[in-house]
Design an enzyme around this catalytic site. Structure first.
Site, PDB file in Angstrom:
ATOM      1  N   GLU A 153       0.820  -1.218   0.000  1.00 16.42           N
ATOM      2  CA  GLU A 153       0.000   0.000   0.000  1.00 16.42           C
ATOM      3  C   GLU A 153       0.856   1.272   0.000  1.00 16.42           C
ATOM      4  O   GLU A 153       0.819   2.078   0.937  1.00 16.42           O
ATOM      5  CB  GLU A 153      -0.965  -0.013   1.190  1.00 16.42           C
ATOM      6  CG  GLU A 153      -1.979  -1.136   1.127  1.00 16.42           C
ATOM      7  CD  GLU A 153      -2.881  -1.207   2.347  1.00 16.42           C
ATOM      8  OE1 GLU A 153      -3.893  -1.923   2.288  1.00 16.42           O
ATOM      9  OE2 GLU A 153      -2.562  -0.571   3.386  1.00 16.42           O
ATOM     10  N   GLU A 312      -6.972  -7.605  -1.069  1.00 15.91           N
ATOM     11  CA  GLU A 312      -7.414  -7.490   0.330  1.00 15.91           C
ATOM     12  C   GLU A 312      -8.822  -6.923   0.379  1.00 15.91           C
ATOM     13  O   GLU A 312      -9.135  -5.974  -0.346  1.00 15.91           O
ATOM     14  CB  GLU A 312      -6.519  -6.528   1.131  1.00 15.91           C
ATOM     15  CG  GLU A 312      -5.156  -7.028   1.502  1.00 15.91           C
ATOM     16  CD  GLU A 312      -4.427  -6.024   2.403  1.00 15.91           C
ATOM     17  OE1 GLU A 312      -5.100  -5.275   3.151  1.00 15.91           O
ATOM     18  OE2 GLU A 312      -3.189  -5.973   2.335  1.00 15.91           O
TER      19      GLU A 312
END
Length: 673
Positions: A153, A312
């Site tokens: 991320e 995710e």
């Protein structure tokens, strides 16, 4: 060339982040047994493990990871292996404290969280390259390896650092981008407020100043910070390509979350082998499934329309919002399969086993604290079977009906300080336009403003404050060749340097819209204006109005009160073979739907009155056939019309005429022919 799908995965991906280092090794066998029971096909591992893999400088411990990958391989579970470069160890920061990022106020962050990285720091870059090399040399040919997962991320929680290393790096970046300091002065408009620079050595990052700083400098620093993170990704990617040939490399995006608006995913999408995304529902009272659809459509668009992977999401509640409700029964499956409908090649979660310690111990997981005698576990096992039954859709592509223009550079510029109204939120406009299209049962592709728009009968531009001349020309050509365009207010105003386009607003878009704007007239908090239109109809706007002067456009709706009373509020411009609409105020959902209805009629898009609200229907097509996904987000059973016979993949039933979709359920039909 690397593959663009996880190596060795024959069906869809189903699983999640596996962090076995949080648990005694004797539990791993039980984990893997339960993974097989749940139908897990792939897990992500090693993402936060740098301190375990390199417990001291130059000292390595790969034994536990060797045993883990062998165990997973023996049980038929593929591995998305992380490079742990998002979490340098404590020893690294003790030796190199200057690798911790510094805020614009001059405060250096401390070790103890994640993502605390100065991406310009040479010691960090060297250490990241070293651990990535060691992993690639050891596991590059491991039979369990399906995918490399670089970092985690990017941009969360820190994208920009303002330290002296970054200042020096920024000056080099500017020299490459502009060539001379005079070119920087021109681009930044430094004649204003006496900010002119005589040399690159005088330029610093946009650190905290007594009042508002130079907006063009701030915009370029956002570009620099994004480019610097991407440089580090590319460095790791290239190591992995060299030492682990043929294995795709990715990093997990967060395309539609405002927490990650510092990343230009159009640029990043060109650098990964497979686009992957993390998505979490923002439970603020809005219809969360609409934001989910938007995130999936945007991610697919970043992938160029190709299949991508949801790497995710959550089985139930998260832990980082002010209030974190659980998902309702059946919602996890509905969320997961809605992503698959819009192009994902599976459904992965954070994480496999719910943590007992640390910051995310209240974040839901596939295997919750309560174990296997829980609703979440039973739904996970059921979902695993459903994902397995959808393996025929692998490799197919989602069909889109319309396009929405989206540009991260425009967001960056729009959200700088001192704009006409703080109540104008470009992201709110994008969300609202998307929701209006969703409620018309239209599947949306997102497009860069300079991309080819010719495949789409309708293109909407909800917020494009920064529009280059090339973007303006592109939109004009699109309309002239038969397209229908809808543009919202405060678009086309500035160029790539945040300089107002020469001549009247809306600058780069005035020709295609056939109008000029003499003056912006934002409304005060709580103020509203009435609009009157064809057949005496009435709409309401708030936040924003403009003094619009038609220059070829025809007024459709007119302001009925306020400072702009009697002026055009919504216009329609016939240009070449197409039509351009302009909306100069903020319309609510009903008003926006009215305007989009007129534009859809121009575009030849028939309304889908045969589908209930919140029942989404999406198609994926490819060599293996055409698949119709019907996702019922309502509490009532629904009927979806079918234009062909088919077989429903989740139940095995034959279908014809109309498809029954129970309340809260998903149905996927492989159409005959």
């Amino acid at each position: 060339m690397p593959e663009t799908t996880p190596r060795g995965l024959t069906g869809l991906a189903f699983g999640g982040d596996y962090n076995p280092e949080q648990w005694p090794e004797h539990m791993w066998q039980e984990d893997v047994r339960l993974m097989r029971e749940a139908g897990v096909t792939m897990v992500s591992a090693g993402i936060f493990s740098w301190a375990l893999l390199e417990p001291a400088p130059g000292t390595y411990d790969f034994g536990w990871l060797d045993r883990l990958l062998d165990l997973l391989h023996d049980n038929g579970i593929r591995v998305d292996l992380g490079t742990p470069t998002v979490v340098p160890p404590a020893w690294f920061y003790r030796a190199h404290p200057e690798a911790l990022p510094v805020t614009a106020d001059g405060v250096r962050y401390e070790f103890g969280s994640r993502g605390a990285i100065c991406h310009s720091n040479a010691d960090y870059r060297a250490a990241a390259a070293n651990i990535t090399t060691r992993l690639a040399e050891r596991y590059g040919a491991h039979p369990a390896l399906a995918l490399w997962h670089v970092h985690n991320e990017y941009g969360v929680p820190v994208s920009a650092c303002y330290c002296d290393s970054c200042a020096a790096h920024f000056r080099r970046w500017l020299a490459t981008a502009y060539g001379t300091v005079d070119a920087v002065n021109e681009a930044w408009g430094t004649a204003f407020w006496g900010q002119r620079y005589a040399g690159f050595d005088q330029i610093n990052p946009p650190r905290t100043t007594p009042t508002v700083g130079n907006p063009a400098q701030a915009l370029d620093y956002k570009r620099f910070a994004d480019a610097t993170m991407r440089e580090n990704f590319i460095a790791e990617r290239d190591i992995l390509h060299r030492l682990s040939p043929g294995v795709p490399v990715t990093t997990n995006f967060m395309t539609a979350l405002s927490q990650c608006d510092s990343v230009d995913y159009w640029a990043w999408g060109r650098e990964v082998d497979l686009v992957t995304n993390d998505h979490y529902l923002i439970t603020d009272g809005r219809r969360t499934h609409v934001n989910l659809a938007m995130a999936a459509d945007l991610t697919r668009s970043v992938a160029g329309g190709a299949p991508w992977l949801l790497l995710e999401h959550s089985t139930s509640g998260v832990n980082w919002q002010p209030r974190n409700p659980a998902k309702a029964p059946g919602q996890m499956a509905r969320n997961s399969l809605a992503h698959v409908a819009r192009g994902s090649e599976g459904a992965m979660f954070f994480q496999w086993r719910q943590s007992r310690r640390g910051a995310e111990k209240f974040h839901s997981a596939m295997l919750p604290h309560g174990g296997t005698d829980t609703r979440v576990w039973r739904e996970v096992v059921e979902l695993g079977a459903s994902v397995d039954s959808l393996r025929p859709v692998r490799g197919t592509r989602t069909e889109a009906d319309v396009a929405m223009v989206w540009d991260w550079h425009s967001w960056w510029a729009q959200n700088l300080q001192w704009r006409p109204s703080e109540d104008h939120d470009p992201r709110e406009r994008a969300d609202t336009f998307y929701e209006a299209l969703y409620d018309r049962h239209l599947t949306v592709d997102f497009a860069h403003p300079e991309a080819d728009l010719s495949p789409y009968p309708l293109v909407v531009v909800p917020a494009l404050y920064l529009a280059t001349e090339a973007a303006g020309n592109n939109l004009r050509d699109y309309v002239e060749h038969g397209g229908t365009l809808v543009v919202s207010y405060f678009s086309g105003i500035v160029d790539e340097h945040d300089a107002v386009h020469e001549g009247p607003c809306p600058g780069a878009l005035r020709d295609v819209l056939g109008l000029t704007v003499e003056e912006f007239s934002p409304l005060l908090a709580g103020e509203r204006v009435r609009l009157t239109g064809p057949d005496g109809g009435e709409l309401h706007g708030d936040v924003w109005t403009e003094f619009v002067v038609p220059r070829g456009a025809d007024p459709v709706w007119t302001y009925a009160d306020g400072l702009t009373a009697g002026r055009p509020a919504v216009t329609r411009h016939r240009l070449g073979e197409g039509t351009a609409w302009y909306v100069s105020t903020r319309l609510g959902a009903d008003g926006l739907d009215t305007v989009l209805g007129g534009a859809a009629e121009d575009a030849g898009i028939a309304p889908r009155t045969d589908l209930p609200r919140d029942v989404e229907v999406v198609r994926r097509t490819g060599a293996s056939g055409t698949y119709l996904f019907a996702v019922n987000h309502t509490a009532s059973d629904a009927k979806v019309p079918l234009d062909a016979h088919g077989t429903e993949l989740l139940t095995g039933e034959r279908t014809a005429g109309r498809l029954a979709v129970p309340a809260g359920a998903v149905r996927v039909v492989r159409l005959d022919g």
